[in-house]
Design a protein around this motif. Structure first.
Motif, PDB file in Angstrom:
ATOM      1  N   GLU A   1       0.749  -0.899   0.099  1.00  0.00           N
ATOM      2  CA  GLU A   1      -0.111  -0.059  -0.535  1.00  0.00           C
ATOM      3  C   GLU A   1       0.943   1.115  -0.187  1.00  0.00           C
ATOM      4  O   GLU A   1       0.628   2.368  -0.151  1.00  0.00           O
ATOM      5  CB  GLU A   1      -1.225  -0.195   1.067  1.00  0.00           C
ATOM      6  CG  GLU A   1      -1.853  -1.066   1.059  1.00  0.00           C
ATOM      7  CD  GLU A   1      -2.867  -1.415   0.373  1.00  0.00           C
ATOM      8  OE1 GLU A   1      -3.317   0.291   0.073  1.00  0.00           O
ATOM      9  OE2 GLU A   1      -3.655  -1.228  -0.835  1.00  0.00           O
ATOM     10  N   ASN A   2       2.054   1.371   0.512  1.00  0.00           N
ATOM     11  CA  ASN A   2       2.965   2.676   0.586  1.00  0.00           C
ATOM     12  C   ASN A   2       4.270   2.670  -0.284  1.00  0.00           C
ATOM     13  O   ASN A   2       5.725   3.082  -0.101  1.00  0.00           O
ATOM     14  CB  ASN A   2       4.058   2.764   2.113  1.00  0.00           C
ATOM     15  CG  ASN A   2       2.375   3.070   2.942  1.00  0.00           C
ATOM     16  OD1 ASN A   2       2.044   3.765   2.461  1.00  0.00           O
ATOM     17  ND2 ASN A   2       2.376   1.721   3.533  1.00  0.00           N
TER      18      ASN A   2
ATOM     19  N   ARG B   1       2.149  12.644   8.354  1.00  0.00           N
ATOM     20  CA  ARG B   1       1.768  11.391   7.345  1.00  0.00           C
ATOM     21  C   ARG B   1       2.408  10.117   7.031  1.00  0.00           C
ATOM     22  O   ARG B   1       2.069   9.585   6.872  1.00  0.00           O
ATOM     23  CB  ARG B   1       1.627  12.578   5.884  1.00  0.00           C
ATOM     24  CG  ARG B   1      -0.040  13.313   5.671  1.00  0.00           C
ATOM     25  CD  ARG B   1       0.227  13.934   4.778  1.00  0.00           C
ATOM     26  NE  ARG B   1       1.615  14.967   4.250  1.00  0.00           N
ATOM     27  CZ  ARG B   1       2.159  14.839   3.123  1.00  0.00           C
ATOM     28  NH1 ARG B   1       1.387  14.922   2.090  1.00  0.00           N
ATOM     29  NH2 ARG B   1       3.190  15.901   2.690  1.00  0.00           N
TER      30      ARG B   1
ATOM     31  N   ASN C   1       0.604   6.466  10.609  1.00  0.00           N
ATOM     32  CA  ASN C   1      -0.470   6.580   9.635  1.00  0.00           C
ATOM     33  C   ASN C   1      -0.411   6.277   7.980  1.00  0.00           C
ATOM     34  O   ASN C   1      -1.359   6.608   8.066  1.00  0.00           O
ATOM     35  CB  ASN C   1      -0.152   8.398   9.786  1.00  0.00           C
ATOM     36  CG  ASN C   1      -0.203   9.297  10.818  1.00  0.00           C
ATOM     37  OD1 ASN C   1      -1.463   8.968  11.895  1.00  0.00           O
ATOM     38  ND2 ASN C   1      -0.105  10.241  11.599  1.00  0.00           N
ATOM     39  N   LEU C   2       0.821   5.326   8.120  1.00  0.00           N
ATOM     40  CA  LEU C   2       0.763   5.233   6.604  1.00  0.00           C
ATOM     41  C   LEU C   2      -0.479   4.597   6.612  1.00  0.00           C
ATOM     42  O   LEU C   2      -0.554   3.502   5.653  1.00  0.00           O
ATOM     43  CB  LEU C   2       2.024   5.241   5.854  1.00  0.00           C
ATOM     44  CG  LEU C   2       2.859   6.027   5.951  1.00  0.00           C
ATOM     45  CD1 LEU C   2       4.757   5.530   5.920  1.00  0.00           C
ATOM     46  CD2 LEU C   2       2.704   6.599   4.991  1.00  0.00           C
TER      47      LEU C   2
ATOM     48  N   LYS D   1      -3.113   4.178   7.910  1.00  0.00           N
ATOM     49  CA  LYS D   1      -4.829   4.312   8.153  1.00  0.00           C
ATOM     50  C   LYS D   1      -4.787   4.958   6.663  1.00  0.00           C
ATOM     51  O   LYS D   1      -5.847   4.813   6.203  1.00  0.00           O
ATOM     52  CB  LYS D   1      -5.020   5.356   9.376  1.00  0.00           C
ATOM     53  CG  LYS D   1      -4.798   5.336  10.290  1.00  0.00           C
ATOM     54  CD  LYS D   1      -5.167   5.781  11.689  1.00  0.00           C
ATOM     55  CE  LYS D   1      -5.041   5.429  12.856  1.00  0.00           C
ATOM     56  NZ  LYS D   1      -5.042   6.287  13.582  1.00  0.00           N
ATOM     57  N   HIS D   2      -3.625   5.783   6.534  1.00  0.00           N
ATOM     58  CA  HIS D   2      -3.536   6.436   4.735  1.00  0.00           C
ATOM     59  C   HIS D   2      -2.823   6.367   4.467  1.00  0.00           C
ATOM     60  O   HIS D   2      -2.113   7.023   3.850  1.00  0.00           O
ATOM     61  CB  HIS D   2      -3.740   8.091   5.139  1.00  0.00           C
ATOM     62  CG  HIS D   2      -4.785   8.261   5.811  1.00  0.00           C
ATOM     63  ND1 HIS D   2      -6.486   9.084   5.784  1.00  0.00           N
ATOM     64  CD2 HIS D   2      -5.267   8.831   7.448  1.00  0.00           C
ATOM     65  CE1 HIS D   2      -6.843   9.113   7.012  1.00  0.00           C
ATOM     66  NE2 HIS D   2      -6.002   8.525   7.511  1.00  0.00           N
TER      67      HIS D   2
ATOM     68  N   ASP E   1      -2.136   6.451  -1.971  1.00  0.00           N
ATOM     69  CA  ASP E   1      -3.592   6.998  -1.675  1.00  0.00           C
ATOM     70  C   ASP E   1      -4.162   8.615  -1.967  1.00  0.00           C
ATOM     71  O   ASP E   1      -4.613   9.081  -2.054  1.00  0.00           O
ATOM     72  CB  ASP E   1      -4.783   6.630  -0.745  1.00  0.00           C
ATOM     73  CG  ASP E   1      -5.208   5.597  -0.576  1.00  0.00           C
ATOM     74  OD1 ASP E   1      -5.017   4.045  -2.195  1.00  0.00           O
ATOM     75  OD2 ASP E   1      -5.695   5.042   0.175  1.00  0.00           O
ATOM     76  N   TRP E   2      -2.508   9.131  -1.558  1.00  0.00           N
ATOM     77  CA  TRP E   2      -2.237  10.126  -1.276  1.00  0.00           C
ATOM     78  C   TRP E   2      -2.543  11.279  -2.860  1.00  0.00           C
ATOM     79  O   TRP E   2      -2.448  11.180  -3.686  1.00  0.00           O
ATOM     80  CB  TRP E   2      -0.710  10.676  -0.672  1.00  0.00           C
ATOM     81  CG  TRP E   2      -0.516  10.846   0.395  1.00  0.00           C
ATOM     82  CD1 TRP E   2      -0.646   9.781   0.865  1.00  0.00           C
ATOM     83  CD2 TRP E   2       0.929  10.639   1.099  1.00  0.00           C
ATOM     84  NE1 TRP E   2      -0.538   9.591   2.409  1.00  0.00           N
ATOM     85  CE2 TRP E   2       0.287   9.417   2.197  1.00  0.00           C
ATOM     86  CE3 TRP E   2       1.834  11.132   0.718  1.00  0.00           C
ATOM     87  CZ2 TRP E   2       1.218   9.376   3.278  1.00  0.00           C
ATOM     88  CZ3 TRP E   2       2.792  10.940   2.084  1.00  0.00           C
ATOM     89  CH2 TRP E   2       3.100  10.236   3.013  1.00  0.00           C
ATOM     90  N   GLN E   3      -2.855  12.494  -2.426  1.00  0.00           N
ATOM     91  CA  GLN E   3      -3.073  13.074  -3.427  1.00  0.00           C
ATOM     92  C   GLN E   3      -1.397  13.734  -4.065  1.00  0.00           C
ATOM     93  O   GLN E   3      -0.919  14.754  -3.313  1.00  0.00           O
ATOM     94  CB  GLN E   3      -3.775  14.682  -3.171  1.00  0.00           C
ATOM     95  CG  GLN E   3      -5.532  13.964  -3.011  1.00  0.00           C
ATOM     96  CD  GLN E   3      -6.493  13.574  -3.582  1.00  0.00           C
ATOM     97  OE1 GLN E   3      -5.911  14.564  -5.630  1.00  0.00           O
ATOM     98  NE2 GLN E   3      -6.671  12.484  -4.004  1.00  0.00           N
TER      99      GLN E   3
END
Length: 156
Positions: free
Chosen positions: A107-108, A140, A145-146, A148-149, A153-155
């Motif tokens: 995911e990262n 972030r 936090n990585l 959860k977000h 998915d980052w803009q």
């Protein structure tokens, strides 16, 4: 009292050269709140339970305990929040400091950061040429936090 004092940076991999002897890390969180996080980490064939307090500047409380590997894997599978953070960590010595460089997967994917632990908040460090930008205070980039977000998915 166990204190962690560290700074975190983004990395330009093209300036870095060859990386060797990385350690694969899988970690996830049993609990995340504003006051403390509780993390389970498997690094190669060892496992750890870590409790970290909230940051005050670049300092926070940190307690880490080795735990049985089979129990850590069961916690990652059955108790921890998902997704699991998956990365390879490389240790790089530069100017009397050990820099921990993490290349993330899943995911990262695409995220590369490096952290350096300091003996005090005002300690002077010489940045390697491959360091791009400090992100120490950008929440972030916290591993909790990585989860959860995720970076994907980052803009942009």
């Amino acid at each position: 009292m166990a204190l962690e004092i560290e700074r975190k940076y983004l990395v330009d991999l093209e300036k870095l050269g060859t990386l060797e002897n990385g350690s694969r890390i899988k970690q996830a969180y049993l609990s995340t709140n504003k006051d403390a996080v509780v993390r389970v980490r498997v690094k190669n064939d060892k496992a750890y339970l870590t409790i970290k307090g909230s940051n005050i500047g670049v300092t926070r409380l940190e307690f880490e305990y080795e735990i049985p590997l089979d129990e850590a894997n069961e916690m990652l599978d059955k108790l921890c929040q998902k997704p699991v953070i998956d990365k390879t960590r490389y240790l790089i010595t530069h100017e009397n400091h050990i820099w921990e460089l993490d290349i993330f997967y899943g995911e990262n994917e695409g995220l590369v950061v490096v952290e350096v632990e300091l003996s005090s908040e005002d300690e002077t460090i010489i940045l390697p040429s491959w360091v791009k930008e400090e992100v120490t205070t950008d929440a972030r980039y916290y591993n909790s936090n990585l989860m959860k977000h995720p970076f994907k998915d980052w803009q942009k």
